[in-house]
Design a protein around this motif. Sequence first.
Motif, PDB file in Angstrom:
ATOM      1  N   ASP A 176       5.775  -4.202   6.079  1.00  0.00           N
ATOM      2  CA  ASP A 176       5.917  -2.875   6.692  1.00  0.00           C
ATOM      3  C   ASP A 176       7.352  -2.645   7.163  1.00  0.00           C
ATOM      4  N   LYS A 179       9.805  -2.111   4.338  1.00  0.00           N
ATOM      5  CA  LYS A 179       9.599  -0.812   3.692  1.00  0.00           C
ATOM      6  C   LYS A 179      10.262   0.311   4.492  1.00  0.00           C
ATOM      7  N   ASP A 437      -5.779  -6.518   6.001  1.00  0.00           N
ATOM      8  CA  ASP A 437      -4.591  -5.771   5.572  1.00  0.00           C
ATOM      9  C   ASP A 437      -4.910  -4.287   5.671  1.00  0.00           C
ATOM     10  N   GLU A 439      -4.428  -0.152   6.886  1.00  0.00           N
ATOM     11  CA  GLU A 439      -3.422   0.857   6.579  1.00  0.00           C
ATOM     12  C   GLU A 439      -2.325   0.806   7.625  1.00  0.00           C
ATOM     13  N   SER A 440      -1.098   0.641   7.170  1.00  0.00           N
ATOM     14  CA  SER A 440       0.035   0.498   8.080  1.00  0.00           C
ATOM     15  C   SER A 440       1.234   1.232   7.502  1.00  0.00           C
ATOM     16  N   TYR A 442       3.623   0.417   5.543  1.00  0.00           N
ATOM     17  CA  TYR A 442       3.881   0.264   4.100  1.00  0.00           C
ATOM     18  C   TYR A 442       3.039   1.245   3.286  1.00  0.00           C
ATOM     19  N   GLU A 443       1.738   1.274   3.549  1.00  0.00           N
ATOM     20  CA  GLU A 443       0.853   2.161   2.800  1.00  0.00           C
ATOM     21  C   GLU A 443       1.162   3.634   3.098  1.00  0.00           C
ATOM     22  N   THR A 446       4.485   4.557   1.445  1.00  0.00           N
ATOM     23  CA  THR A 446       4.302   4.612  -0.011  1.00  0.00           C
ATOM     24  C   THR A 446       3.610   5.898  -0.404  1.00  0.00           C
ATOM     25  N   GLU A 447       2.560   6.253   0.347  1.00  0.00           N
ATOM     26  CA  GLU A 447       1.849   7.511   0.064  1.00  0.00           C
ATOM     27  C   GLU A 447       2.751   8.716   0.300  1.00  0.00           C
TER      28      GLU A 447
END
Length: 510
Positions: A176, A179, A437, A439-440, A442-443, A446-447
Amino acid sequence: MADRQAFFEYINSGYATKGDAINIGAAMLDGETVTNAMVKIPLKTLNRHGLIAGATGTGKTKTLQIIAENLSDKGIPVLLMDIKGDLSGIAQPGTANAKIEERHAAIGFPYSANKFPTEILTLSEQEGVRLRATVSEFGPVLLSRILELSDVQAGIVAVIFKYCDDHKMPLLDLKDFKKILQYATAEGKDEFAQEYGRISSSSTGSILRKVVELEQQGADLFFGEKSFDTDDLIRIDENGRGYINIIRLTDIQDRPKLFSTFMLSLLAEIYATFPEQGDSDRPELVIFIDEAHLIFNEASSALLNQIESIVKLIRSKGVGLYFVTQNPTDVPDAVLSQLGLKIQHALRAFTAKDRKAIKLTAENYPLSEYYKTDEVLTALGIGEALVSALNEKGIPTPLARTMLRAPMSRMDVLTNGELADLLKTSKLIPKYNTVVDGESAYELLTEKIETANRKEAKEKAQKESESARRTTTSRGSSSRRSTANPWLKTLSSPTVIRSVLGILGKMMRK
């Protein structure tokens, strides 16, 4: 020869306690144990921290084991750092032999074998309860100090954390954090510049390299979920004994940055979550840090300041810190001055530098009419130590050369089968050993980037479509204009053109 009776009274009066205490052995005079001259440490002063030092093979680990056992018996939980891998035997009872019986007869009480409630913890992929913390819990200040960042870089890390807080993006692991570092100077640079000011890509690149270095020492296993709850360190078993929590660190001796990262994170979390105790009669938790030089040798000045602050403040939370190392000089003076209990095993004088270190060590202890401290330091046998503690009023006790009692539990490691059986009964492994893992950052980033890319692609396609439509419309309009006038159509017909050319030809012949 000193007067043994006077010495006996001197020790017993100096170590007398009204409250509860742990008995670690009996004092010695002229190389012989004085039976029943008990060396006791009041529970009231065990949050004043301490030091266990001595050369390799002199009994430091067994002394640590003795104190941990006695604390557990008093209902006080313990946390041990097991770097050499020889403390797991606490979970099994010891075995009496002639030497142990002789030692205890000289001290003045019988030997009893016992095992203690034990939990095996791990920072790595070794078996045990997994210890983790999230990057968000670690915080920007501590993370910057661990990464040894400059003031400018530390400011960027603070901005990164602020952005994630403002946009509800949890920083759970290093993935995270990396990113968001990349996002701040790439896709999100305009957003960051508008909200927090422009961030230099060279600075984020430097921070990123420091994070990669930390990852190479195994920190990616430490950062993440499920985060360890420090309340699980202070459990009491059904018999009222405190749990002895052993962190297996045998595979990270060559990764001191990971070790110091974990230690500072744990101490900071304990300080933040434990309630103030004030002047309590007993500690809430006692932590033993074996091979303490691994923390101090690799620490920057900023990190040392952080350690010093925690050592000063954490005792008000009822937490005692005990550093175990070969030489007191391994511990910075600012930390050493905060330590109330000092247990010094033998030192070896092989070189001039060693002799100088011994003289310096001797100066750390109270003067005694019964000992020449620098001489005793080199004459101590295995299982013997010089002890200086604090009494219940916080006054240093008399210096005592001490014959230490034997550990009640096994002075060896568990077998593989015994370790497997212990882990099967753990109540914490089901709680912490499932990988999470969620939703943080990074996700979410990315979205966010993919959404922005899709939007940009859609807008580009619309622009291209609109441009193509305008071009087609322009061509169609030109064609319509050229055929709209009937006279223009008649004049441009082949017949008219041939007639005109014929007339012009006749005129030229005339």
